[in-house]
Scaffold this active site. Structure first.
Site, PDB file in Angstrom:
ATOM      1  N   GLU A 183      -2.796  36.952  16.355  1.00 35.03           N
ATOM      2  CA  GLU A 183      -2.957  38.049  16.798  1.00 35.03           C
ATOM      3  C   GLU A 183      -1.899  38.249  15.871  1.00 35.03           C
ATOM      4  OE1 GLU A 183      -2.420  38.427  21.749  1.00 35.03           O
ATOM      5  OE2 GLU A 183      -1.089  37.782  19.962  1.00 35.03           O
ATOM      6  N   HIS A 298      13.318  24.850 -30.085  1.00 35.71           N
ATOM      7  CA  HIS A 298      14.232  24.598 -30.662  1.00 35.71           C
ATOM      8  C   HIS A 298      15.182  23.729 -29.440  1.00 35.71           C
ATOM      9  CE1 HIS A 298      18.530  25.912 -31.835  1.00 35.71           C
ATOM     10  NE2 HIS A 298      18.400  25.204 -32.491  1.00 35.71           N
ATOM     11  N   ASN A 299      16.190  22.891 -30.247  1.00 38.74           N
ATOM     12  CA  ASN A 299      16.687  22.315 -29.986  1.00 38.74           C
ATOM     13  C   ASN A 299      16.145  21.508 -28.241  1.00 38.74           C
ATOM     14  OD1 ASN A 299      18.039  22.103 -31.347  1.00 38.74           O
ATOM     15  ND2 ASN A 299      20.523  22.940 -30.530  1.00 38.74           N
ATOM     16  N   GLU A 328      11.705  20.094 -31.638  1.00 38.37           N
ATOM     17  CA  GLU A 328      12.771  19.947 -32.060  1.00 38.37           C
ATOM     18  C   GLU A 328      14.049  17.813 -31.963  1.00 38.37           C
ATOM     19  OE1 GLU A 328      16.623  21.389 -35.058  1.00 38.37           O
ATOM     20  OE2 GLU A 328      15.200  22.580 -33.399  1.00 38.37           O
ATOM     21  N   ASP A 330      16.860  16.219 -32.687  1.00 40.09           N
ATOM     22  CA  ASP A 330      18.398  15.865 -33.706  1.00 40.09           C
ATOM     23  C   ASP A 330      19.023  14.574 -33.823  1.00 40.09           C
ATOM     24  OD1 ASP A 330      17.773  18.801 -34.272  1.00 40.09           O
ATOM     25  OD2 ASP A 330      20.173  19.611 -33.360  1.00 40.09           O
ATOM     26  N   HIS A 343      23.021  17.012 -29.615  1.00 43.39           N
ATOM     27  CA  HIS A 343      23.587  18.367 -30.166  1.00 43.39           C
ATOM     28  C   HIS A 343      24.421  17.567 -31.150  1.00 43.39           C
ATOM     29  CE1 HIS A 343      24.399  23.376 -31.042  1.00 43.39           C
ATOM     30  NE2 HIS A 343      23.854  22.450 -32.334  1.00 43.39           N
ATOM     31  N   GLU A 377      15.616  16.994 -37.537  1.00 47.27           N
ATOM     32  CA  GLU A 377      16.102  17.079 -38.432  1.00 47.27           C
ATOM     33  C   GLU A 377      17.836  15.260 -38.078  1.00 47.27           C
ATOM     34  OE1 GLU A 377      20.468  19.412 -37.501  1.00 47.27           O
ATOM     35  OE2 GLU A 377      19.211  20.463 -37.304  1.00 47.27           O
ATOM     36  N   LYS A 425       7.831  16.565 -38.736  1.00 43.86           N
ATOM     37  CA  LYS A 425       8.084  17.831 -40.465  1.00 43.86           C
ATOM     38  C   LYS A 425       9.497  17.085 -40.400  1.00 43.86           C
ATOM     39  CE  LYS A 425      10.644  21.682 -40.258  1.00 43.86           C
ATOM     40  NZ  LYS A 425      12.041  20.979 -40.598  1.00 43.86           N
ATOM     41  N   LYS A 427      13.150  16.546 -44.544  1.00 40.80           N
ATOM     42  CA  LYS A 427      12.827  15.956 -45.442  1.00 40.80           C
ATOM     43  C   LYS A 427      11.764  14.576 -46.032  1.00 40.80           C
ATOM     44  CE  LYS A 427      16.476  18.490 -45.996  1.00 40.80           C
ATOM     45  NZ  LYS A 427      16.051  19.723 -48.049  1.00 40.80           N
ATOM     46  N   SER A 504      13.124  26.494 -43.096  1.00 35.77           N
ATOM     47  CA  SER A 504      14.182  27.071 -42.450  1.00 35.77           C
ATOM     48  C   SER A 504      14.600  28.157 -42.544  1.00 35.77           C
ATOM     49  CB  SER A 504      14.261  25.384 -41.477  1.00 35.77           C
ATOM     50  OG  SER A 504      13.236  25.222 -41.044  1.00 35.77           O
ATOM     51  N   ILE A 632      15.483  44.690   1.790  1.00 37.59           N
ATOM     52  CA  ILE A 632      14.106  45.278   0.679  1.00 37.59           C
ATOM     53  C   ILE A 632      14.965  45.420  -0.347  1.00 37.59           C
ATOM     54  CG2 ILE A 632      12.015  46.248   1.134  1.00 37.59           C
ATOM     55  CD1 ILE A 632      12.655  45.376   4.293  1.00 37.59           C
ATOM     56  N   ASP A 687      14.514  45.578  -9.471  1.00 38.86           N
ATOM     57  CA  ASP A 687      15.078  46.140  -7.886  1.00 38.86           C
ATOM     58  C   ASP A 687      16.502  46.951  -9.031  1.00 38.86           C
ATOM     59  OD1 ASP A 687      16.076  46.434  -5.812  1.00 38.86           O
ATOM     60  OD2 ASP A 687      16.901  44.416  -5.443  1.00 38.86           O
TER      61      ASP A 687
END
Length: 736
Positions: A183, A298-299, A328, A330, A343, A377, A425, A427, A504, A632, A687
């Protein structure tokens, strides 16, 4: 399934190493799992009002951060992980034995697959049953009027009390003051009837209540700009018409037992705003790598901000599973002789380099077969660099690109040639540096993205560092085609760098180059790869606008994947294309040696298109997150066209008061698109708030050339990029 429905004791593991025994089982309908004595229910994907509680993925083995950090001697045969909700939290579990683990993993994977492959009517019925059960607080399998009204408010349906009472009584077949599940489903369908769809159906209905093949053909030709044979139309009817009698007569009706069947066709991939052919790989994948935009992070290791947030292998898994092709790392010396990733110069947590390599190896080609680039890096000592090289060689094996290109090669290999390969990627020691120093290594410049962070303590620390870094030959030898070099101008690069070398650029440098040297950068990027990364001041992990970077042909436009902001949504839209393989072929004028293109203009007149769109209505829009008073929505739609500067423009509809379930706007807009090959279109449902900032509740972004004309359904995604079941916009599009 019988085993997991009956349930068993599983050990729940937390990040701090603590363990809890819980009796888990699957419910009788095989739609949710919970543990005894708790209301913490985990729903199978697509069945809950709250996406944060949905199981999206089942992983076999101890691969999560929790398992990696907390246990060293754990049997892989008993561990599995459930990935929960749009934030990808994990529920890490240990089964009593391997057979029990296999039953849970196979059973849950089977159910998730079955639900994802169910037709629209089945999914709608399952969803309605689940929202009914969630509203049935006392479990008596009935809802009274008060409970029904509360549920409607949860679903963003505003209805006045008198109307609700009338429809409630009409649906109450038993004459009682409650509705059972059947129902309630009738009650729901009556309240959510979509007049705009019925009107469209009636417009092409010559007589009776059904479309025949010729009427369907007429609709597809005039409204959808699609020529379809009679057999093709019959196949559509076979797929979407529910009533066997009507289907047997080769006709299609507008409604059925549970939902609108014409609407079922509108919700299908055939009628999606996104061209279904572009959900498969359709582009030429044999061009040089420099000819593609590459989905990049990134990172990647960070789960939050850039200063004190946690680092996580889970972040790599999530990015790779979403199609990211450049991550990446580091790398810094670890205290115990093992290199770590974090980091540098900050308080972010550290994770082992080898754990990240294991995670990448496990998930690198799950979403796409095309190459994964590891942007390294490197700040490690020679000894720990050698460990890094050894880990990559041992763990990646033949996946790792180690062989030099053939003599005489003048361009980068293609994604097709590099399929299934991992590219480093970093040096690389110049040949001259190897000759001048010992055979074990050489010196290269030490470029540190962290140097851009305007923190005095960081600057002071960096001043102590030597300008040169000694690079281990073992690590240098793994750098084949993405050799990092300093940028000293486009003329210098053309004269001194080869196609295997790349630079980069921080966002600040990059924005200046786009504006002032865009023509030269496009030309440079035909031959070499450029990588863009966020500026050092973005310590909150926010993102820059990637669009101008793509307009200059930059391939690796790295964003903070952990931050689902506007820029990240645009990136998702860009790489929704080409089967979400992470590689999108640049337009011909950005690739061909005899073509030139300046993102600032002028543009060829023959490219220009006129884009007309009518925002007709919305359906089943989600409530905004963190809404405590359960108000709502007052929704409106923002539509953005993004691309070259001349194409960037936004429009918006009026807001609709108190109607998040089925708002009707019926508003039209026109845009001139000068370079459609590079343009993207974004839909955002907002909203409206008169006294505070308007909040985005859902969105979808796609390339302009992936958009289909005619009446189309825009299936909406959450802030976190997850599809929201049922949430959509109905639009009409014309491109001339």
């Amino acid at each position: 399934l019988d085993f997991i429905q009956n349930g068993c004791v599983l050990i729940k593991v937390r990040g701090n190493g603590s363990k809890y025994e819980r009796f888990f089982r699957l419910d009788d309908e095989c739609l949710s799992m919970y543990y005894r004595g708790s209301k913490k229910i985990k729903w199978l994907q697509g069945n809950s009002k709250d996406q944060s509680k949905e199981i999206g993925e089942v992983r076999d083995g101890p691969t999560s951060d929790v398992f990696v950090k907390s246990f060293n001697k754990l049997s892989e045969s008993q561990c599995f992980t459930l990935v929960i909700g749009e934030k990808h939290k994990t529920l890490d579990l240990i089964a009593p034995n391997e057979n029990a683990k296999v039953s849970w993993v196979k059973g849950l994977k089977h159910l998730l697959k079955k639900l994802s492959e169910a037709d629209l009517s089945t999914q709608q019925e399952i969803w309605l049953k689940e929202v009914f059960r969630q509203a049935d607080k006392n479990g008596d399998e009935y809802l009274n009027l008060k409970e029904v009204l509360a549920l409607l408010k949860d679903l963003n349906i505003a209805v006045d009390l008198d109307t609700a009472k009338v429809v409630f009584q009409v649906c109450n077949d038993k004459g009682e003051d409650v509705l059972d599940m059947d129902e309630f489903m009738v009650f729901y369908n009556m309240l959510t009837k979509r007049d705009e769809i019925e009107q469209l159906f009636e417009e092409y209905n010559q007589e009776g209540q059904y479309w025949d093949v010729s009427e369907l053909q007429d609709f597809l030709k005039k409204e959808q700009y699609t020529q379809m044979s009679s057999d093709g139309c019959m196949a559509l009817i076979e797929k979407h018409e529910a009533c066997p009698k009507v289907k047997g007569q080769g006709m299609m009706s507008v409604d059925g037992k549970v939902m609108y069947w014409f609407y079922s066709m509108l919700r299908s991939p055939f009628m999606d705003v996104f061209n279904p052919e572009h959900r498969s790989i359709y582009m030429d994948m044999t061009q040089p790598l420099s000819h593609y935009f590459i989905d990049s992070s990134h990172n990647t290791y960070l789960a939050a901000d850039q200063l004190v947030g946690p680092s996580s292998t889970e972040a790599y898994i999530r990015a790779l599973k979403m199609g990211c092709r450049c991550v990446e790392l580091d790398c810094w010396d670890g205290d115990k002789g093992d290199p770590v990733i974090y980091h540098g110069h900050t308080l972010t947590s550290k994770i082992l380099f080898k754990d990240v390599i294991y995670a990448i190896n496990a998930y690198c080609f799950e979403a796409s077969e095309y190459p994964v680039i590891l942007s390294i890096e490197n700040h490690c000592s020679v000894a720990q660099q050698r460990l890094m090289a050894a880990y990559m060689v041992d763990i990646f094996g033949d996946k790792l690109l180690r062989e030099e290109l053939e003599d005489g090669t003048t361009e980068l290999p293609s994604p097709e040639e590099l399929k299934g390969r991992i590219v480093v990627k970093a040096k690389r020691i110049p040949a001259s540096a190897l000759q001048e120093n010992d055979e074990e290594g050489g010196y290269v410049s030490d470029e540190d993205e962290s140097a851009e962070m305007e923190d005095e303590s960081v600057k002071a620390e960096l001043k102590k560092k030597e300008e040169k870094l000694k690079l281990a030959k073992e690590l240098s030898d793994l750098v084949i085609i993405c050799q990092s070099v300093s940028f000293k101008g486009f003329a210098h690069a053309k004269e001194n760098y080869n196609f295997k070398q790349m630079s980069s650029y921080s966002e600040n440098k990059a924005f200046g180059l786009v504006e002032n040297e865009g023509l030269d950068w496009v030309e440079h990027n035909k031959r070499q790869i450029s990588r863009i990364y966020p500026g050092g001041l973005r310590t909150d992990s926010s993102n820059y606008d990637p669009v101008p970077m793509w307009m200059a042909g930059n391939q690796i436009v790295a964003l903070n994947y952990q931050t689902p902001d506007d820029s990240w949504h645009i990136n998702q839209g860009m790489f929704e294309n080409n089967g979400r393989c992470g590689y999108v072929l640049k337009p011909e004028f950005m690739r061909m040696p005899d073509a030139s293109f300046n993102p600032q203009g002028p543009y060829l007149p023959k490219w220009k298109r006129k884009f007309k769109i009518k925002i007709i209505s919305g359906y089943q829009l989600p409530k905004k997150k963190g809404d405590k008073n359960k108000s709502i929505l007052d929704p409106y739609v923002k539509i953005d066209v993004m691309g070259v500067p001349a194409d960037c423009r936004s429009e918006k509809t009026d807001h609709i008061k108190d109607n998040g379930f089925h708002p009707v706007w019926d508003e039209s807009f026109e845009f001139d698109v000068h370079v459609p090959q590079l343009a993207l279109v974004r839909f955002r449902v907002m909203d409206y708030e008169s006294r505070s900032s308007n909040v985005m509740v859902c969105q979808f972004c796609l390339p302009f050339l992936s958009m289909q004309s005619g009446y189309r359904q825009v299936n909406l995604h959450s802030k976190y990029g997850e599809a929201i079941w049922g949430a959509s916009l109905l639009v009409h599009i014309m491109i001339t």
